[in-house]
Structure formats: C-alpha cells, structure tokens
Design a protein around this motif. Sequence first.
Motif, PDB file in Angstrom:
ATOM      1  N   LYS A   1       0.838  -1.204   0.000  1.00 38.52           N
ATOM      2  CA  LYS A   1       0.000   0.000   0.000  1.00 38.52           C
ATOM      3  C   LYS A   1       0.865   1.244   0.000  1.00 38.52           C
ATOM      4  CE  LYS A   1      -3.718  -2.176   2.656  1.00 38.52           C
ATOM      5  NZ  LYS A   1      -4.869  -2.032   1.766  1.00 38.52           N
ATOM      6  N   VAL A   2       0.418   2.235  -0.752  1.00 35.34           N
ATOM      7  CA  VAL A   2       1.166   3.486  -0.776  1.00 35.34           C
ATOM      8  C   VAL A   2       0.176   4.651  -0.784  1.00 35.34           C
ATOM      9  CG1 VAL A   2       1.378   3.496  -3.297  1.00 35.34           C
ATOM     10  CG2 VAL A   2       3.027   4.759  -1.940  1.00 35.34           C
TER      11      VAL A   2
ATOM     12  N   PHE B   1       1.021  -1.520  -6.728  1.00 32.71           N
ATOM     13  CA  PHE B   1       0.638  -0.967  -5.427  1.00 32.71           C
ATOM     14  C   PHE B   1      -0.872  -0.707  -5.337  1.00 32.71           C
ATOM     15  CE2 PHE B   1       5.111   0.239  -5.619  1.00 32.71           C
ATOM     16  CZ  PHE B   1       5.533  -0.027  -4.324  1.00 32.71           C
ATOM     17  N   ASP B   2      -1.395  -0.825  -4.121  1.00 33.29           N
ATOM     18  CA  ASP B   2      -2.731  -0.303  -3.817  1.00 33.29           C
ATOM     19  C   ASP B   2      -2.536   1.157  -3.428  1.00 33.29           C
ATOM     20  OD1 ASP B   2      -3.917  -2.711  -4.196  1.00 33.29           O
ATOM     21  OD2 ASP B   2      -3.877  -3.289  -2.079  1.00 33.29           O
TER      22      ASP B   2
ATOM     23  N   GLN C   1     -10.600   2.971 -12.109  1.00 31.73           N
ATOM     24  CA  GLN C   1     -10.801   1.639 -12.690  1.00 31.73           C
ATOM     25  C   GLN C   1      -9.786   0.641 -12.160  1.00 31.73           C
ATOM     26  OE1 GLN C   1     -10.848   2.217 -16.927  1.00 31.73           O
ATOM     27  NE2 GLN C   1     -12.809   3.284 -16.841  1.00 31.73           N
ATOM     28  N   ALA C   2      -8.615   1.115 -11.816  1.00 28.81           N
ATOM     29  CA  ALA C   2      -7.582   0.229 -11.275  1.00 28.81           C
ATOM     30  C   ALA C   2      -7.716   0.071  -9.761  1.00 28.81           C
ATOM     31  CB  ALA C   2      -6.200   0.750 -11.643  1.00 28.81           C
ATOM     32  N   GLY C   3      -8.842   0.525  -9.201  1.00 32.12           N
ATOM     33  CA  GLY C   3      -9.096   0.321  -7.781  1.00 32.12           C
ATOM     34  C   GLY C   3      -8.521   1.371  -6.861  1.00 32.12           C
ATOM     35  N   GLY C   4      -8.148   2.500  -7.417  1.00 31.58           N
ATOM     36  CA  GLY C   4      -7.581   3.568  -6.595  1.00 31.58           C
ATOM     37  C   GLY C   4      -8.627   4.242  -5.711  1.00 31.58           C
ATOM     38  N   HIS C   5      -8.176   4.751  -4.584  1.00 33.04           N
ATOM     39  CA  HIS C   5      -9.062   5.472  -3.666  1.00 33.04           C
ATOM     40  C   HIS C   5      -8.601   6.914  -3.532  1.00 33.04           C
ATOM     41  CE1 HIS C   5     -11.082   1.833  -2.283  1.00 33.04           C
ATOM     42  NE2 HIS C   5      -9.889   1.261  -2.348  1.00 33.04           N
TER      43      HIS C   5
ATOM     44  N   THR D   1       1.592  10.927  10.190  1.00 34.04           N
ATOM     45  CA  THR D   1       1.681   9.733  11.038  1.00 34.04           C
ATOM     46  C   THR D   1       0.309   9.118  11.295  1.00 34.04           C
ATOM     47  OG1 THR D   1       1.615  11.117  13.007  1.00 34.04           O
ATOM     48  CG2 THR D   1       3.803  10.503  12.176  1.00 34.04           C
ATOM     49  N   SER D   2      -0.761   9.854  11.009  1.00 40.12           N
ATOM     50  CA  SER D   2      -2.101   9.289  11.219  1.00 40.12           C
ATOM     51  C   SER D   2      -2.563   8.440  10.031  1.00 40.12           C
ATOM     52  CB  SER D   2      -3.108  10.431  11.459  1.00 40.12           C
ATOM     53  OG  SER D   2      -3.259  11.193  10.281  1.00 40.12           O
ATOM     54  N   LEU D   3      -1.817   8.396   8.945  1.00 38.11           N
ATOM     55  CA  LEU D   3      -2.242   7.619   7.773  1.00 38.11           C
ATOM     56  C   LEU D   3      -1.981   6.129   7.996  1.00 38.11           C
ATOM     57  CD1 LEU D   3      -0.999   9.760   4.736  1.00 38.11           C
ATOM     58  CD2 LEU D   3      -3.142   9.898   6.008  1.00 38.11           C
ATOM     59  N   PRO D   4      -2.823   5.273   7.429  1.00 36.21           N
ATOM     60  CA  PRO D   4      -2.574   3.829   7.575  1.00 36.21           C
ATOM     61  C   PRO D   4      -1.378   3.341   6.755  1.00 36.21           C
ATOM     62  CG  PRO D   4      -4.554   4.230   6.254  1.00 36.21           C
ATOM     63  CD  PRO D   4      -4.096   5.566   6.770  1.00 36.21           C
ATOM     64  N   GLU D   5      -1.046   4.040   5.673  1.00 35.13           N
ATOM     65  CA  GLU D   5       0.060   3.578   4.822  1.00 35.13           C
ATOM     66  C   GLU D   5       1.406   3.935   5.453  1.00 35.13           C
ATOM     67  OE1 GLU D   5      -2.399   5.554   3.785  1.00 35.13           O
ATOM     68  OE2 GLU D   5      -3.567   4.369   2.358  1.00 35.13           O
TER      69      GLU D   5
END
Lengths: 156, 415
Positions: B115-116, B137-138, B293-297, B310-314
């Motif tokens: 994940k990035v 990468f997600d 389409q490639a599943g990006g958020h 620092t609060s990001l999950p990645e």
Amino acid sequence: MPRKPSTRLMRSHAFYAAALSLASASPLHAAKPVASTVPSFTTEQAQHGADLYRTACAMCHGADLSGNFQTPSLKGRLVASWAGTPLSRLTGYIQRAMPLMAPGTLSTEDATALVAFLLRENGAAPGKSPLPTVEKRQASLKFPALAVGPDTPSSK
Amino acid sequence: MSRGPPPAASSEHSRGGSLVRAQAPQPAAPSPSAQPASLPRRRIRLQPFDLRADQITDIKVCLRPFRAMGPRFDVEHVGNKLVFHNYGHGGSGWSLSWGSASVVVEKVSTTLQRKVAVIGCGIIGLTTALTAQRAGFDVTIYTKDLLPRTRSVRANGSWTPDSRISLTAPAGPEFADLWERMARISWATYRDYLGLPGNPVEFIEHFSFSDRPFDAPHEEKPDGRTGDYASTGMPQHGEEFARYSDRIRDIVPAGEELTPAESPFAAPYAKRNSLMLYNFASYGHLLMSEFFQAGGHVVIREFHDPSELTSLPEKVIINCPGYAARDWWNDKSLIPVRGQTAWLPPRPDLPYGLHYHGASAVSKTDGLMVQAYDLDNEGEMGSVGNSFEHPDRTESERAIKVLADLFARSPISEG
C-alpha cells in the motif's frame, strides 16, 4: 477440531466487513478529534482581523470570504479542513503562506487577529478574553467544529 | 463538441486538415543552405484566430514550483513513515510527469510494501499514483483538490520539458542525466495516449514568428540585476537556467525555418514545428478514470503539518504537493514563477498554434489559449519570484493585441 480454523476465518471476515462498512460510512474528511469548545477571542481582535482582511486578503478570497474557482472559500470547507487542528497551525500557516503574493509579511498578532476574524465569520461569538498570541498557548486550543445549524423559522 | 479518433498515424492533421498549402504558385526561393534537396514550396495558408478581448471566457494563473537544483526526490522519515518526495518541476511538470513518477516509484518498490499513499492530485500526484498502480501498489490519494481544480490545470499544457526546470550550475551534470531519463520515459508514455477519442494528447502544427533572425542572440532588457544564484539565492540571469533539450533531439520532431514566401503571416522570420499538447479536460478525465478503474481510492483531506502524516494507515508516502510544498513542508527552496493563460472559445477547426513577440495562442480542445509568456522581453527571468496568483486581465489583453496586430497586417493569410 477441524472446524475451528474456518470459524476463526468467518469471524475475522465478519470483523473485516464491519470495519469496512464503518470506514465507508465515515466522512471523506479523515476522522480526527474535534473540539466542541470555542476558543475565546475579543470583538477588537476580530475587528482588527476584519480590517487586515480587507487590505491583505479580500482581493483573492473575496469581500464575503467566498473565494472563487481558483481561490478557496474561507467559510464552510475551512471548518472541515481545520476543525480539531491546533490554532497555532492555522496562525503559522497564515504567517508562512499568506498573502500569497507576499508571504511572511504578517506579524503573529496580525495572523492571530485574522484567526479571530475567521472564527467570527464562521459563526463563533466573541468572548471576554483575547486569543493568546503565544504559540504554545495557541497550540493547546483547537479550531472548533462550527457546524451550520437548522434555519430558524424567521430566516426561512 | 466531440471529435472522433483521428486517423491512425496522422495525429498532426487530425482535426480536419485545414492546414493546406495554397494552390496558386508563389515564387518561393528557398535558400540553398536551408533546404538543399526540397522542391519549391507554396505558402502555408492559415485562417487567423478571432482574437478579441471580448471573447475571453476565463483567465487562469499558475505558480510554477521552481527549484534551482531541480525537483526534490529525496527520501525522509516522518515518525514511522517513509516519505518519498516528488515535487518542484518548475515549468516542466506536465512534460516530465511520467518520467518523474517512474523514477520515484522505482525507489518506492524497494520498500516491498503493498500500500502506498500519494499526497496531492495534480498532474504529478495523479501520474505518480497511476505509475504506482501499474507497479502493483494499492494506492490512496490524499488531496484537498482533484485534478481539474489543482494548480496544474492552470499551466499551458504543452511539451516544455526544460522550461525552468533547474539552473545549470546548482543542478549539476547528474541532474542532466536524470532529466534525460525522465524526458524519454514521459515522451514514450505520452505517445500511448495519442489517437484516442477526445484527443487527450495530440500534436498540432506550431509556428514561431519573429522580427529578428532566430539565431540572433537573445538580448535581455537590462534590468540592473547583478550576481547570480550562488551569490544571491535567486536566479539573476536567463543564462543560469538549464537547457537540456538537445539531449533528446533524436525523438522530438525538428523545427524548420520557412521562407517569407512560405510563411502564413507577415513577420520577417518564421519557423514551424510539431508540438505535443495535453488537453486538460479529456486527458484529466481519462487519468482519473484510469485511477478509479484500477481500484484507486481518493480521500479529500488537507494537511497542515508533516507530523499529520503519522495518522495515515500507509507506511509509505509519496509527497506530490507542487507549489503547496512551500507552505505545507515549509520548503523555502521553492521559487514561484507566475504564469497566466486566457481562454477563448475552442476552435477545433483551426488546429495550430503560434507565438510572436512574447505572446502565444494555441488551439486546444478545451479552448483557444492565449498566453503572454514574455511580452516585456525578460526571457527566462520573467515572473521569477512573482507569486501573485490573481488574474491580470490587462496582460491577457496585451497578448491578444500583439497577435491580432500580426493577423491584421497579414492579408495574404486569408482564405
């Protein structure tokens, strides 16, 4: 106990699904602790901020703070972007970045007055004590969640 | 107004072939040295654009994020996150975007993360996100605005890979090599977007007109500047800016000089070349669609301090904020270079561009774009350090007048 692993798997799936649905139900703005108390600022501070705003900010952000296609509005979305953030960061940002054509020209007092003005314009009422200008004290105050409430019958 | 896909392998004339050479013979006299083996050629006929200030539909201002040493690509820790920087592309962000993304994603791949997070959704952020997706990468983009509303879309959107990308000395020879790598990857990637419906990327014919020979040295207006970047911390002369284009002459179509008998408009000197353009509306929508389409958020979020990452999950973050790095990463090495474009109604039937006396007009699918890129003959120094991101209508009207005057004294061009 051949079934145990699959039960575990199902449980974890259920947990994962719950977590996912929670995540999708949350607002786009990432969750952060939002202060409900409004930091105190004075009428004079907000008025000083209003005077500064007219000369240094209104050219781009508009006299009514509504911005334009290129320049962000300083109402509404401003609350979403800054709610829960230490006020010292907003003051620091204004000092560091604004006005865009002459960043770094506002004093801490001026930037603080602009924060008071922004609080007032987004619905906060002035209080008795002024907003402190000392960074450490501002760091303990959070930009409040100034939600727009339902219209009163008379304003409809 | 929709356009079908252009005929294969003929993107240059994809919009109806209105660039025609006149049938009536003109006594063309090509100089033997310039065109040794070519046949006598006819005048190129172009219909002038309808350039009037009362046709302006929009004026957009951008701040090019210029860094003397070139874009920032270093890697740093913020808490337990690893941040890969990708910003500061000056006037070459669109042109170098894919190559720059490729360089960064190569490094990110070594983290072995799946994940990035990408910060920013301008042309650098979005192409970085797409390149990361293509590398497996997600990707989640965290941004305060999506592409059509970012500063990137206030640029002019044409192939200008070494437009105020760096200063020769501070950037050094290593950057020249990196630049070439990025330019070649970008150029090749852009070719993948040619010939698609809506012309997200296309070539048009572009003309340069001048009152002086093109090989005459540029004479900057004396401005009293002294010193250079090393002594003042700001560029002081146009010659300090790096020029790397010669390194990719083998893939970019060469320009050619036109004789006065061939020139479509009445300026003493004329050149033509094929120019690659990015049409913001169709290209921007296409890239956003590809990302989703490639599943990006996408998460709409504004950051105010690096510690908020620092609060990001990645664990791995690619930082693509463009000029906003000056505020949000407190990067004072970013020097603003103001640019402004005025937009008139689109003229898809007149697919060409021109520039003359520091004013340019380019026919894009989303409008006829007029730019005052150097009306006051300041060369590369024009607007360096200017962060006035507010439309100046007078500037656009001056540019319109320069080109309208050229058209007005070119009766031969009609028809």
